[in-house]
Design a protein around this motif. Structure first.
Motif, short mmCIF file in Angstrom:
data_model
loop_
_atom_site.label_atom_id
_atom_site.label_comp_id
_atom_site.label_asym_id
_atom_site.label_seq_id
_atom_site.Cartn_x
_atom_site.Cartn_y
_atom_site.Cartn_z
N ALA A 52 27.03 -6.53 -19.39
CA ALA A 52 27.86 -5.48 -18.79
C ALA A 52 27.18 -4.14 -19.02
CB ALA A 52 29.24 -5.45 -19.43
N LEU A 53 27.09 -3.37 -17.95
CA LEU A 53 26.62 -1.98 -18.03
C LEU A 53 27.81 -1.12 -17.62
CD1 LEU A 53 24.00 -0.07 -18.12
CD2 LEU A 53 24.14 -0.16 -15.64
N VAL A 54 28.17 -0.16 -18.48
CA VAL A 54 29.31 0.69 -18.17
C VAL A 54 28.80 2.12 -17.97
CG1 VAL A 54 31.59 1.48 -18.90
CG2 VAL A 54 30.75 -0.77 -19.63
N ILE A 55 29.23 2.74 -16.88
CA ILE A 55 28.83 4.12 -16.63
C ILE A 55 30.07 4.99 -16.42
CG2 ILE A 55 26.68 3.33 -15.57
CD1 ILE A 55 27.77 4.34 -12.85
N ALA A 56 29.91 6.27 -16.71
CA ALA A 56 30.97 7.24 -16.41
C ALA A 56 30.27 8.49 -15.90
CB ALA A 56 31.78 7.56 -17.66
N HIS A 57 30.71 9.02 -14.77
CA HIS A 57 30.04 10.13 -14.10
C HIS A 57 28.56 9.78 -13.90
CE1 HIS A 57 33.72 12.29 -14.50
NE2 HIS A 57 33.67 12.26 -15.83
N ASP A 58 27.66 10.59 -14.51
CA ASP A 58 26.23 10.36 -14.26
C ASP A 58 25.52 9.63 -15.40
OD1 ASP A 58 26.48 12.39 -16.08
OD2 ASP A 58 25.22 13.83 -15.01
N LYS A 59 26.28 9.16 -16.41
CA LYS A 59 25.61 8.59 -17.60
C LYS A 59 26.04 7.16 -17.90
CE LYS A 59 24.03 12.46 -20.16
NZ LYS A 59 24.82 13.64 -19.80
N ILE A 60 25.17 6.49 -18.63
CA ILE A 60 25.51 5.17 -19.16
C ILE A 60 26.34 5.37 -20.42
CG2 ILE A 60 24.52 3.11 -20.27
CD1 ILE A 60 22.09 3.55 -18.32
N VAL A 61 27.45 4.64 -20.56
CA VAL A 61 28.26 4.80 -21.78
C VAL A 61 28.29 3.54 -22.64
CG1 VAL A 61 29.71 6.66 -20.90
CG2 VAL A 61 30.44 4.32 -20.56
N ASN A 391 15.43 3.42 -19.64
CA ASN A 391 16.13 2.35 -20.36
C ASN A 391 17.62 2.43 -20.01
OD1 ASN A 391 17.59 4.14 -22.31
ND2 ASN A 391 15.49 4.69 -22.85
N LEU A 392 18.39 1.50 -20.56
CA LEU A 392 19.82 1.45 -20.25
C LEU A 392 20.65 1.77 -21.50
CD1 LEU A 392 19.70 -1.78 -18.02
CD2 LEU A 392 19.77 0.60 -17.23
N ASN A 393 20.08 2.53 -22.42
CA ASN A 393 20.83 2.88 -23.64
C ASN A 393 21.99 3.80 -23.31
OD1 ASN A 393 18.95 1.50 -25.18
ND2 ASN A 393 17.69 3.32 -25.56
N PRO A 394 23.15 3.62 -23.97
CA PRO A 394 24.23 4.59 -23.80
C PRO A 394 23.72 6.01 -24.07
CG PRO A 394 25.01 2.69 -25.00
CD PRO A 394 23.52 2.51 -24.84
N GLY A 395 24.11 6.93 -23.20
CA GLY A 395 23.66 8.32 -23.34
C GLY A 395 22.60 8.69 -22.32
N THR A 396 21.85 7.68 -21.81
CA THR A 396 20.83 8.03 -20.81
C THR A 396 21.49 8.16 -19.44
OG1 THR A 396 20.27 5.73 -20.45
CG2 THR A 396 18.88 6.91 -21.96
N MET A 397 20.77 8.75 -18.51
CA MET A 397 21.31 8.93 -17.16
C MET A 397 21.48 7.56 -16.49
SD MET A 397 21.77 12.16 -16.74
CE MET A 397 21.82 12.55 -15.02
N ALA A 398 22.50 7.47 -15.66
CA ALA A 398 22.78 6.19 -14.99
C ALA A 398 21.86 6.00 -13.78
CB ALA A 398 24.24 6.10 -14.61
N ASP A 399 20.56 5.83 -14.06
CA ASP A 399 19.56 5.48 -13.04
C ASP A 399 19.25 4.00 -13.24
OD1 ASP A 399 19.41 8.22 -12.61
OD2 ASP A 399 17.35 8.45 -13.30
N GLN A 439 20.54 -2.76 -4.79
CA GLN A 439 21.06 -1.38 -4.84
C GLN A 439 20.20 -0.55 -5.78
OE1 GLN A 439 25.07 -1.83 -6.31
NE2 GLN A 439 25.91 -2.21 -4.26
N THR A 440 20.12 0.75 -5.48
CA THR A 440 19.48 1.69 -6.42
C THR A 440 20.48 2.81 -6.71
OG1 THR A 440 17.32 1.19 -5.46
CG2 THR A 440 17.46 3.17 -6.82
N TRP A 441 20.75 3.00 -7.99
CA TRP A 441 21.70 4.02 -8.44
C TRP A 441 20.95 5.16 -9.13
CZ3 TRP A 441 27.31 3.61 -8.64
CH2 TRP A 441 27.81 2.48 -7.97
N VAL A 442 21.33 6.37 -8.81
CA VAL A 442 20.71 7.56 -9.43
C VAL A 442 21.83 8.45 -9.96
CG1 VAL A 442 19.35 9.65 -9.02
CG2 VAL A 442 18.65 7.48 -7.98
N ALA A 443 21.77 8.76 -11.23
CA ALA A 443 22.77 9.63 -11.87
C ALA A 443 24.19 9.20 -11.49
CB ALA A 443 22.52 11.09 -11.51
N GLY A 444 24.43 7.90 -11.56
CA GLY A 444 25.78 7.38 -11.34
C GLY A 444 26.21 7.26 -9.89
#
Ligand code: GUN
Ligand code: ZN
Length: 454
Positions: A52-61, A391-399, A439-444
Motif C-alpha cells: 500500500a502506498l498512501v498519499i495526501a496532497h502532493d506527498k507520500i505519507v 524513492n517512496l519513503n513517507p515525506g517524499t513527493m508523490a511522484d 499511470q504516471t503521478w507527479v506531486a500527487g
C-alpha cells in the motif's frame, strides 16, 4: 504518569482528526523501491508483493504491506492496482529537449551527426512558438514513459529555456535544465559569447533555481564548443552557486577526445578541462564517460560527480561500450540516461535493457534492480535530492509510476508465474515500452493515464 496518559490521548485524537480532515488516497499493488542509498541494490531493495502506498496532497505519507497499512486509513480513496506494480517516478539524467523531433536520424558518428542534424534543428528554438510546441511534446513523452525528473539540455537560447521551465512548472514536475553555452566550433547563429553565456546563465539561475520544483544546471555543451574564456566565465558561476547542477558531455567519441587534446593542450586529459574550471564536483553530471583513463575514473569517483550511462545513444552513434566495472571500482555515482535524440527511446526500461547488453558484451553483470536503482534512488542521492524524489519513503513527493507489466499476450505469457520484482523488471526491459506504463503521478496528480489517451 497521569500527564503522559493525557498527552497520549490528545495525540491519538489529533492523529485520528487529521486522518478525517486530510484527503488520503491509498494505492494497492506490488511495490518496489530503494529506501536509501546503497552499493548493493540487489540486496537492499524494498519489496511488497501486496503493498500500500498512501498519499495526501502532493506527498507520500505511508508505505507498507497492504493489510497493516490500510487499517490506519479507513476513509482513504481506494485505487485497486492488484496485478500491477508501483515504482518511484523515474529520473533520466541526461537528455536534450530540442532534439525530440530529430530522434532516430540516420547518421555517421558524433561529430558528423551534430553538424548534420543537431545544429540545424536547434536553430529552430530561436522561435518561441516552436519551442512551446516541442516543450509540451517533450514533457508528454517523459510522462508517457514514467519519467518524472529529467536533467535536460535546452538550446543556446535563454528564451527556449524559460519556455521549458514554464511548461514543467505548469505540471509541477521536478526538472533540472540549462541553457546550452557554446561560443566556438558551431554555426555562428548558435553561438553565444563568454560574457553573454555568463550573464544569461546567471539570470536564469536567479529566475528558476529553486523556484517551485525547478533547478538549474550550468550547461557548457562540451569542451570543444567553449573557448577557455567561456569555460572560465562558467567556472566562476559554478563557484558562486555551489548547489547549482553542471551538465555536459565527456569522453564520448575517440575523434572528440583527440580534438579536446588539441584545443586544450595545457590540460591533463578531457576531465581535467572541466576540473580546471571548477566543474568536477557533486551535482556535476557527465554524459557518456566511455573512454576515461583509470586516472580519470579515480578523480571522478572521489569528486562526488556523476557519470551518466547513455546506452541507446552509445550504440546508435557507435561511440563505444561504457565500462560499468571501472565505474564500480572507484564507487563513482552512476545514473542511467536516454540522451534523446542520439538516444533512441524515451523509455528508461528500454535504456536499461540496452545497458544490460553493453555489459554482456564485456562479460560484466548489470541486474534489473541495479538498473532501477540507477534511474531512481541512485541519482536522487547523488544529487542530494532523496528527500524529494527517487524513492517512496513517507515525506517524499508523490511522484510514482503504476506499471502494467502484462501489457500484451507475450508479456502476459512470460510473466504468468512471476512473483519477483527482479524478473518482472527484467522482462519488461527486454519486451516492454510505454505500453507497460499504466499511470504516471507527479506531486500527487495523475498526469498520464494510458486508458485515457486517445
Ligand atoms: N556532444 C556534444 N553535444 C552532443 C549532443 O547533443 N549529443 C551527444 N550525444 N553528444 C554531444
Ligand atoms: Zn547528450
Amino acid at each position: 504518569m497521569h500527564c503522559i496518559r493525557l498527552w497520549a490521548v490528545v495525540f491519538c485524537f489529533q492523529f485520528r482528526l487529521r486522518l478525517l480532515v486530510i484527503k488520503h488516497q491509498i494505492f494497492r499493488a506490488g511495490i518496489v523501491h530503494f529506501s536509501q542509498s546503497t552499493t548493493d541494490p540487489d540486496k537492499d531493495v524494498k519489496c511488497y508483493s501486496d503493498g500500500a502506498l498512501v498519499i495526501a496532497h502532493d506527498k507520500i505519507v505511508a508505505l507498507g504491506p497492504y493489510k497493516e497499512t490500510a487499517t490506519d486509513y479507513p476513509n482513504a480513496q481506494y485505487h485497486d492496482h492488484r496485478g500491477r506494480w508501483i515504482i518511484p517516478g523515474l529520473i533520466d539524467s541526461h537528455l536534450h529537449y530540442p532534439q525530440t523531433e530529430m530522434i532516430a536520424c540516420y547518421g555517421k558518428q558524433l561529430l558528423h551527426w551534430l553538424e548534420t542534424y543537431t545544429f540545424p534543428t536547434e536553430k529552430k528554438f530561436a522561435e518561441d512558438a516552436y519551442s512551446r510546441k516541442i516543450a509540451s511534446t517533450f514533457l508528454r513523452q517523459l510522462l508517457k514513459n514514467g519519467t518524472t525528473t529529467g536533467l535536460v539540455f535546452s538550446s543556446v537560447h535563454a528564451s527556449a529555456t524559460d519556455i521549458l521551465f514554464d511548461a514543467a512548472s505548469e505540471q509541477n514536475m521536478a526538472i533540472i535544465a540549462g541553457k546550452v553555452c557554446m561560443d566556438r566550433n558551431c554555426p555562428p547563429w548558435l553561438q553565444d559569447t563568454a560574457e553573454s553565456a555568463q550573464r544569461e546563465s546567471a539570470s536564469l539561475i536567479d529566475k528558476w533555481h529553486g523556484k517551485g520544483r525547478n533547478l538549474y544546471g550550468l550547461t557548457p555543451r562540451f569542451a570543444p564548443t567553449s573557448t577557455q574564456a567561456q569555460m572560465s566565465a562558467l567556472g566562476e558561476l559554478a563557484q558562486q552557486y555551489p548547489d547549482v547542477f553542471i551538465q555536459t558531455h565527456l569522453s564520448e567519441n575517440m575523434d572528440e577526445i583527440e580534438w579536446v587534446k588539441s584545443l586544450y593542450p595545457d590540460t591533463d586529459g578531457y576531465l581535467d578541462v572541466y576540473d580546471k574550471y571548477h566543474m568536477v564536483r557533486p551535482r556535476a553530471v557527465f554524459g557518456h564517460c566511455i573512454h576515461l583513463t583509470d586516472h580519470e575514473w579515480q578523480r571522478l569517483g572521489e569528486s562526488g560527480a556523476t557519470a551518466a550511462f547513455c546506452p541507446t545513444s552509445n550504440l546508435f552513434l557507435g561511440s563505444g561500450l561504457f565500462n560499468l566495472d571501472k565505474a564500480r571500482a572507484v564507487e563513482a555515482n552512476l545514473a542511467l540516461a536516454s540522451d534523446v535524440g542520439a538516444g533512441t527511446s524515451f523509455n528508461m526500461f528500454r535504456t536499461y535493457g540496452e545497458g544490460y547488453k553493453i555489459a554482456q558484451l564485456q562479460q560484466q553483470t548489470f541486474s534489473a534492480l541495479q538498473g532501477l536503482y540507477m534511474m531512481t534512488q541512485g541519482p536522487a542521492s547523488a544529487y542530494n535530492m532523496e528527500n524529494a524524489i527517487g524513492n517512496l519513503n513517507p515525506g517524499t513527493m508523490a511522484d510514482f509510476v503504476v506499471l502494467s507489466p502484462e501489457f500484451d499476450e507475450l508479456s502476459a505469457l512470460r510473466l504468468a508465474d512471476t512473483a519477483s520484482a527482479q524478473d518482472m523488471l527484467f522482462a519488461l526491459s527486454m519486451l516492454g515500452d510505454d505500453r507497460a506504463i499504466h499511470q504516471t503521478w507527479v506531486a500527487g496528480k495523475c498526469l498520464y493515464n494510458q486508458t485515457e489517451v486517445i
